[in-house]
Design a protein around this motif. Structure first.
Motif, PDB file in Angstrom:
ATOM      1  N   GLY A   1      34.549  31.834  41.702  1.00 45.48           N
ATOM      2  CA  GLY A   1      35.131  31.048  40.620  1.00 45.48           C
ATOM      3  C   GLY A   1      36.485  31.626  40.236  1.00 45.48           C
ATOM      4  O   GLY A   1      37.202  32.153  41.078  1.00 45.48           O
ATOM      5  N   TYR A   2      36.834  31.549  38.943  1.00 41.31           N
ATOM      6  CA  TYR A   2      38.093  32.133  38.485  1.00 41.31           C
ATOM      7  C   TYR A   2      37.958  32.550  37.028  1.00 41.31           C
ATOM      8  O   TYR A   2      37.072  32.097  36.307  1.00 41.31           O
ATOM      9  N   GLY A   3      38.838  33.455  36.604  1.00 42.81           N
ATOM     10  CA  GLY A   3      38.732  34.042  35.281  1.00 42.81           C
ATOM     11  C   GLY A   3      39.604  33.382  34.234  1.00 42.81           C
ATOM     12  O   GLY A   3      40.341  32.435  34.498  1.00 42.81           O
ATOM     13  N   VAL A   4      39.516  33.915  33.037  1.00 40.15           N
ATOM     14  CA  VAL A   4      40.275  33.399  31.897  1.00 40.15           C
ATOM     15  C   VAL A   4      41.743  33.793  31.996  1.00 40.15           C
ATOM     16  O   VAL A   4      42.636  32.986  31.723  1.00 40.15           O
ATOM     17  N   ALA A   5      41.988  35.040  32.376  1.00 39.67           N
ATOM     18  CA  ALA A   5      43.365  35.553  32.453  1.00 39.67           C
ATOM     19  C   ALA A   5      43.532  36.193  33.829  1.00 39.67           C
ATOM     20  O   ALA A   5      43.317  37.387  34.001  1.00 39.67           O
ATOM     21  N   THR A   6      43.909  35.392  34.799  1.00 37.78           N
ATOM     22  CA  THR A   6      43.778  35.776  36.209  1.00 37.78           C
ATOM     23  C   THR A   6      44.839  36.740  36.708  1.00 37.78           C
ATOM     24  O   THR A   6      44.762  37.188  37.860  1.00 37.78           O
ATOM     25  N   ASP A   7      45.813  37.102  35.879  1.00 38.21           N
ATOM     26  CA  ASP A   7      46.857  38.037  36.306  1.00 38.21           C
ATOM     27  C   ASP A   7      46.857  39.348  35.532  1.00 38.21           C
ATOM     28  O   ASP A   7      47.757  40.168  35.711  1.00 38.21           O
TER      29      ASP A   7
ATOM     30  N   ALA B   1      44.147  25.399  30.930  1.00 39.00           N
ATOM     31  CA  ALA B   1      45.308  24.529  30.738  1.00 39.00           C
ATOM     32  C   ALA B   1      46.598  25.344  30.570  1.00 39.00           C
ATOM     33  O   ALA B   1      47.698  24.834  30.815  1.00 39.00           O
ATOM     34  N   LEU B   2      46.471  26.621  30.192  1.00 36.84           N
ATOM     35  CA  LEU B   2      47.640  27.484  30.017  1.00 36.84           C
ATOM     36  C   LEU B   2      48.028  28.232  31.291  1.00 36.84           C
ATOM     37  O   LEU B   2      49.088  28.870  31.334  1.00 36.84           O
ATOM     38  N   HIS B   3      47.186  28.173  32.310  1.00 40.46           N
ATOM     39  CA  HIS B   3      47.454  28.945  33.522  1.00 40.46           C
ATOM     40  C   HIS B   3      48.819  28.683  34.166  1.00 40.46           C
ATOM     41  O   HIS B   3      49.410  29.628  34.708  1.00 40.46           O
ATOM     42  N   PRO B   4      49.339  27.471  34.129  1.00 38.91           N
ATOM     43  CA  PRO B   4      50.661  27.293  34.732  1.00 38.91           C
ATOM     44  C   PRO B   4      51.753  28.154  34.103  1.00 38.91           C
ATOM     45  O   PRO B   4      52.752  28.475  34.743  1.00 38.91           O
ATOM     46  N   SER B   5      51.563  28.577  32.841  1.00 38.31           N
ATOM     47  CA  SER B   5      52.617  29.340  32.162  1.00 38.31           C
ATOM     48  C   SER B   5      52.164  30.696  31.651  1.00 38.31           C
ATOM     49  O   SER B   5      53.015  31.556  31.358  1.00 38.31           O
ATOM     50  N   ALA B   6      50.861  30.935  31.537  1.00 39.88           N
ATOM     51  CA  ALA B   6      50.382  32.193  30.953  1.00 39.88           C
ATOM     52  C   ALA B   6      49.048  32.579  31.571  1.00 39.88           C
ATOM     53  O   ALA B   6      48.044  31.895  31.372  1.00 39.88           O
ATOM     54  N   ARG B   7      49.071  33.699  32.313  1.00 41.41           N
ATOM     55  CA  ARG B   7      47.843  34.210  32.919  1.00 41.41           C
ATOM     56  C   ARG B   7      47.603  35.677  32.581  1.00 41.41           C
ATOM     57  O   ARG B   7      46.737  36.311  33.163  1.00 41.41           O
ATOM     58  N   GLY B   8      48.366  36.217  31.661  1.00 44.66           N
ATOM     59  CA  GLY B   8      48.151  37.591  31.239  1.00 44.66           C
ATOM     60  C   GLY B   8      48.904  38.637  32.027  1.00 44.66           C
ATOM     61  O   GLY B   8      48.599  39.837  31.899  1.00 44.66           O
TER      62      GLY B   8
END
Length: 234
Positions: free
Chosen positions: A108-114, A44-51
């Protein structure tokens, strides 16, 4: 003697909890199976925070840095075992859980994709293609030293073993420098002794739950455990 061991994996899970925010509608074919980011709220945070801008050291077995789901994520690889770099299953899986690319029509995809990953091979699989691996004190200390020298903000150690004074000294040094040190709490069952480095006071010890937030049946118990995170059928 081995200082710690990389576990072979966890058991079955069931369907995801409906109470969590929905995961983004990514194109990844296994996005629906990536319940971890959704269950923890990270998705849910991916739009603003991906690390982005953060370096995470993955101290584990080797990582397949050429895997398409890790494209652009592994900034540096290093072997401190003396056995040579290898693209191993456990390290690759852990790296993917943390940082697999999202919305790339792959896996799939990760927790902090950046985040950027520093992949350090400190553990040697017991045989080619095996998940389980052995980690020696000398390799873990070298890996921790390298992670600190590269200024990793987060140090992930998905491994567990007996107490080790030298590893404990390096973990304490990393924590004193403001680094977040995370380790698995162990998969030896509710009556097992505390596992290290997770049981060190400076470490965030993580146990596993499944998609319905039930504790993994073989998870260690103890007051050293700090949090529970998705860790079954990942």
């Amino acid at each position: 003697m081995p200082a710690a061991e990389v576990p072979a994996g966890n058991g079955p899970s069931s369907t995801a909890s409906p109470s969590r925010p929905p995961a983004p509608a990514y194109s990844d074919p296994f996005a629906a199976l990536s319940y971890g980011p959704a269950l923890t709220g990270a998705a849910a945070l991916h739009p603003s925070a991906r690390g982005r801008g953060q370096l995470v050291a993955v101290i584990d077995t080797g990582v397949d840095a050429g895997h398409p789901d890790l494209a652009g994520r592994v900034g540096e690889t290093a072997d401190v075992t003396g056995n040579g770099w290898s693209a191993d299953l456990h390290g690759t899986a852990v790296a993917g859980i943390i940082a697999a690319n999202a919305d790339n029509a792959e896996g799939g995809y990760g927790v902090a994709t950046d985040v950027a990953l520093l992949a350090i091979k400190a553990c040697q699989p017991v045989e080619a293609g095996a998940l389980r691996a052995k980690c020696r004190t000398s390799s873990l200390v070298k890996a921790l030293d390298l992670a600190m020298s590269r200024d990793a903000a987060v140090i992930n150690m998905s491994l567990a073993g007996p107490p080790d004074d030298l590893v404990a000294r390096y973990v304490a040094l990393a924590a004193d420098q403001g680094r977040l040190v995370i380790a698995g709490s162990g998969n030896n069952g509710p009556n097992a002794r505390p596992s290290y480095p997770a049981a060190l006071p400076e470490v965030i010890a993580v146990t596993a739950v499944d998609a319905t937030e039930r504790r993994y049946r073989d998870a260690n118990l103890g007051d050293y455990i700090d949090i529970a995170a998705p860790g079954v059928d990942i």
